[in-house]
Design a protein around this motif. Structure first.
Motif, PDB file in Angstrom:
ATOM      1  N   ASN A 210      93.195 -28.434 -11.490  1.00  0.00           N
ATOM      2  CA  ASN A 210      91.877 -27.821 -11.615  1.00  0.00           C
ATOM      3  C   ASN A 210      91.816 -26.877 -12.814  1.00  0.00           C
ATOM      4  N   LEU A 211      92.867 -26.059 -12.974  1.00  0.00           N
ATOM      5  CA  LEU A 211      92.901 -25.140 -14.121  1.00  0.00           C
ATOM      6  C   LEU A 211      92.961 -25.915 -15.432  1.00  0.00           C
ATOM      7  N   ASP A 212      93.735 -27.000 -15.452  1.00  0.00           N
ATOM      8  CA  ASP A 212      93.779 -27.852 -16.650  1.00  0.00           C
ATOM      9  C   ASP A 212      92.390 -28.348 -17.016  1.00  0.00           C
ATOM     10  N   LEU A 213      91.674 -28.859 -16.030  1.00  0.00           N
ATOM     11  CA  LEU A 213      90.328 -29.386 -16.280  1.00  0.00           C
ATOM     12  C   LEU A 213      89.380 -28.279 -16.734  1.00  0.00           C
ATOM     13  N   MET A 214      89.531 -27.089 -16.131  1.00  0.00           N
ATOM     14  CA  MET A 214      88.674 -25.978 -16.523  1.00  0.00           C
ATOM     15  C   MET A 214      88.866 -25.626 -17.997  1.00  0.00           C
ATOM     16  N   LEU A 215      90.124 -25.532 -18.417  1.00  0.00           N
ATOM     17  CA  LEU A 215      90.413 -25.083 -19.773  1.00  0.00           C
ATOM     18  C   LEU A 215      90.160 -26.167 -20.809  1.00  0.00           C
ATOM     19  N   THR A 216      90.512 -27.402 -20.512  1.00  0.00           N
ATOM     20  CA  THR A 216      90.486 -28.444 -21.544  1.00  0.00           C
ATOM     21  C   THR A 216      89.228 -29.298 -21.543  1.00  0.00           C
ATOM     22  N   VAL A 217      88.503 -29.318 -20.426  1.00  0.00           N
ATOM     23  CA  VAL A 217      87.328 -30.197 -20.337  1.00  0.00           C
ATOM     24  C   VAL A 217      86.062 -29.435 -19.949  1.00  0.00           C
ATOM     25  N   HIS A 218      86.113 -28.695 -18.855  1.00  0.00           N
ATOM     26  CA  HIS A 218      84.893 -28.091 -18.314  1.00  0.00           C
ATOM     27  C   HIS A 218      84.453 -26.847 -19.071  1.00  0.00           C
ATOM     28  N   LEU A 219      85.395 -25.944 -19.374  1.00  0.00           N
ATOM     29  CA  LEU A 219      85.054 -24.696 -20.069  1.00  0.00           C
ATOM     30  C   LEU A 219      85.354 -24.764 -21.560  1.00  0.00           C
ATOM     31  N   THR A 220      86.552 -25.181 -21.916  1.00  0.00           N
ATOM     32  CA  THR A 220      87.057 -25.144 -23.301  1.00  0.00           C
ATOM     33  C   THR A 220      86.649 -23.839 -23.997  1.00  0.00           C
ATOM     34  N   PRO A 221      87.157 -22.701 -23.505  1.00  0.00           N
ATOM     35  CA  PRO A 221      86.690 -21.399 -24.010  1.00  0.00           C
ATOM     36  C   PRO A 221      87.192 -21.092 -25.421  1.00  0.00           C
ATOM     37  N   PHE A 222      86.310 -20.560 -26.225  1.00  0.00           N
ATOM     38  CA  PHE A 222      86.616 -20.050 -27.557  1.00  0.00           C
ATOM     39  C   PHE A 222      86.541 -18.534 -27.449  1.00  0.00           C
ATOM     40  N   MET A 223      87.707 -17.851 -27.431  1.00  0.00           N
ATOM     41  CA  MET A 223      87.766 -16.427 -27.116  1.00  0.00           C
ATOM     42  C   MET A 223      87.812 -15.560 -28.367  1.00  0.00           C
ATOM     43  N   PHE A 224      87.295 -14.321 -28.221  1.00  0.00           N
ATOM     44  CA  PHE A 224      87.254 -13.355 -29.326  1.00  0.00           C
ATOM     45  C   PHE A 224      88.034 -12.091 -28.954  1.00  0.00           C
ATOM     46  N   PHE A 225      89.340 -12.248 -28.700  1.00  0.00           N
ATOM     47  CA  PHE A 225      90.154 -11.047 -28.499  1.00  0.00           C
ATOM     48  C   PHE A 225      90.140 -10.243 -29.804  1.00  0.00           C
ATOM     49  N   PRO A 226      90.073  -8.894 -29.740  1.00  0.00           N
ATOM     50  CA  PRO A 226      90.390  -8.002 -28.632  1.00  0.00           C
ATOM     51  C   PRO A 226      89.261  -7.754 -27.639  1.00  0.00           C
ATOM     52  N   SER A 227      88.103  -8.357 -27.817  1.00  0.00           N
ATOM     53  CA  SER A 227      86.990  -8.124 -26.910  1.00  0.00           C
ATOM     54  C   SER A 227      86.965  -9.177 -25.804  1.00  0.00           C
ATOM     55  N   ALA A 228      86.366  -8.809 -24.680  1.00  0.00           N
ATOM     56  CA  ALA A 228      86.192  -9.754 -23.575  1.00  0.00           C
ATOM     57  C   ALA A 228      84.932 -10.562 -23.838  1.00  0.00           C
ATOM     58  N   ALA A 229      85.007 -11.411 -24.849  1.00  0.00           N
ATOM     59  CA  ALA A 229      83.864 -12.221 -25.262  1.00  0.00           C
ATOM     60  C   ALA A 229      84.343 -13.631 -25.578  1.00  0.00           C
ATOM     61  N   GLY A 230      83.457 -14.589 -25.402  1.00  0.00           N
ATOM     62  CA  GLY A 230      83.843 -15.969 -25.672  1.00  0.00           C
ATOM     63  C   GLY A 230      82.664 -16.907 -25.620  1.00  0.00           C
ATOM     64  N   VAL A 231      82.951 -18.168 -25.930  1.00  0.00           N
ATOM     65  CA  VAL A 231      81.936 -19.218 -25.895  1.00  0.00           C
ATOM     66  C   VAL A 231      82.481 -20.389 -25.076  1.00  0.00           C
ATOM     67  N   PRO A 232      81.806 -20.771 -23.969  1.00  0.00           N
ATOM     68  CA  PRO A 232      82.212 -21.985 -23.261  1.00  0.00           C
ATOM     69  C   PRO A 232      81.679 -23.205 -24.010  1.00  0.00           C
ATOM     70  N   MET A 233      82.565 -24.078 -24.456  1.00  0.00           N
ATOM     71  CA  MET A 233      82.161 -25.203 -25.291  1.00  0.00           C
ATOM     72  C   MET A 233      82.395 -26.548 -24.603  1.00  0.00           C
ATOM     73  N   GLY A 234      82.646 -26.514 -23.277  1.00  0.00           N
ATOM     74  CA  GLY A 234      82.945 -27.734 -22.546  1.00  0.00           C
ATOM     75  C   GLY A 234      81.747 -28.333 -21.845  1.00  0.00           C
ATOM     76  N   LEU A 235      82.033 -29.246 -20.924  1.00  0.00           N
ATOM     77  CA  LEU A 235      80.977 -29.979 -20.223  1.00  0.00           C
ATOM     78  C   LEU A 235      80.106 -29.069 -19.381  1.00  0.00           C
ATOM     79  N   LEU A 236      80.717 -28.114 -18.662  1.00  0.00           N
ATOM     80  CA  LEU A 236      79.923 -27.227 -17.816  1.00  0.00           C
ATOM     81  C   LEU A 236      79.008 -26.328 -18.638  1.00  0.00           C
ATOM     82  N   GLY A 237      79.446 -25.991 -19.858  1.00  0.00           N
ATOM     83  CA  GLY A 237      78.616 -25.152 -20.716  1.00  0.00           C
ATOM     84  C   GLY A 237      77.314 -25.822 -21.103  1.00  0.00           C
ATOM     85  N   SER A 238      77.292 -27.145 -21.081  1.00  0.00           N
ATOM     86  CA  SER A 238      76.077 -27.868 -21.452  1.00  0.00           C
ATOM     87  C   SER A 238      75.102 -28.030 -20.293  1.00  0.00           C
ATOM     88  N   VAL A 239      75.560 -27.758 -19.055  1.00  0.00           N
ATOM     89  CA  VAL A 239      74.675 -27.945 -17.892  1.00  0.00           C
ATOM     90  C   VAL A 239      74.386 -26.639 -17.158  1.00  0.00           C
TER      91      VAL A 239
END
Length: 348
Positions: A72-101
């Protein structure tokens, strides 16, 4: 990419950014890992169900549950979320399948956080399983119903502890100003429509929820592991042979490796994010690489399962050798006849 947020300022600061900073690099890495880890996870499911000997049946269900949450975590990171993170801040962009729906990216972050916490709960489950097999331990979970209630509470806490923070409304334009003070020139993906800032820094509620969840996992893991090690090494019992204890110690060490090796793939990026937060350090290349390391958790987890425990390892070898007559019941490195509730286990 279409610039969505009004706080965008035209600048030449991104002219020297390399390919490793881009979302294209990160997406390629995520999808490459998915092509490897998802089929491997399916094969590992099959292996556990097909190959696990009867004398290891007490480990079968916990291992399947742990593998399910790992997948489930694999699918979240690589397919569903694919997060693009902006450390040092708690900010990011979900670029996966769930982000489109899903229109609210905040809940995608919630699903990702819960998925990571559940991996910790699964590690506790594996350690508790070893703990319950030691006959000299009196204070342990003996009844199946009690065990179900115990882990149901753990599951509830995993979903509940961080929920209050996500129920709060936030002014994204205001939060983005805090990020831009720390990262004057973020990657262009920061201005994507789905970009979200979760924290400005220093909030008490998120700190308490994350700390509480971490403490619950750590305390339980330490209790089960230390208590098991103590009884295997220092508690004497005339009904338990030294060879049985040696075998139990050996198998506990394998469980420890199954827990520790994949966990490094999750902890290392978290530690890096804490370092970046403390020092206001921004390097998008390191951010991308750290997220790919986290996404490699599934690869490490399935590899540990397949190659640490001997019946699984020999099954994989038999496939490569074309041995169709392989029978896991005939393969035992060590066979221990159990007394009481001691389980016999085969390892290599």
């Amino acid at each position: 990419m279409t610039v969505y947020w009004p706080d965008y300022v035209e600048s030449n600061c991104r002219q020297n950014y390399s390919y490793f900073v881009s979302s294209e690099f990160l997406m390629t890495g995520y999808h490459t890992l998915a092509l490897i880890t998802i089929p491997l996870s399916i094969f590992t499911f099959f292996t556990i169900i097909r190959v696990t000997p009867n004398k290891m049946k007490n480990m079968k269900i916990p291992m399947l549950i742990a593998l399910a949450w790992s997948t489930n975590l694999d699918l979240m990171l690589t397919v569903h979320l694919t997060p693009f993170m902006f450390f040092p801040s708690a900010a990011g962009v979900p670029m996966g399948l769930l982000g489109s729906v899903m229109t609210d990216a905040k809940w995608l972050a919630y699903l990702g956080q819960v998925s990571i916490i559940m991996i910790g709960v699964c590690f506790v489950m594996l350690l508790e399983n070893r703990h319950s097999q030691i006959t000299t331990i009196r204070f342990k979970i003996k009844r199946k119903r009690t065990r179900l209630v115990y882990f149901a509470v753990n599951y509830f806490l995993a979903f509940f502890l961080c929920l209050a923070f996500y129920l709060e409304d936030s002014n994204q334009l205001e939060l983005r100003q805090f990020v831009l003070k720390r990262i004057p020139c973020p990657a262009i993906e920061f201005y994507d429509k789905n970009a979200i800032v979760l924290l400005k820094g220093g909030e008490l509620l998120p700190f308490l929820s994350i700390s509480s969840g971490l403490m619950i996992i750590v305390v339980q893991s330490l209790f089960f592991s230390i208590h098991t090690v103590y009884h295997l090494n220092y508690v004497k019992n005339a009904h338990v042979s030294e060879s049985t204890k040696a075998l139990q110690r050996k198998f506990l060490s394998y469980v420890a490796m199954q827990v520790t090796i994949p966990w490094t793939a999750l902890v290392t990026p978290i530690l890096y994010s804490l370092y970046a937060d403390k020092n206001d350090y921004y390097d998008q290349t390191f951010n991308n690489i750290s997220m790919l390391l986290m996404a490699s958790h599934g690869l490490m987890s399935t590899a540990c399962t397949l190659f640490i425990i001997k019946p699984y390892r020999e099954f994989v070898k038999s496939i490569f050798k074309g041995n169709k007559s392989y029978n896991p019941k005939e393969l035992w490195a060590t066979s221990v006849q159990n007394r009481g509730s001691i389980g016999s286990v085969t390892t290599g």
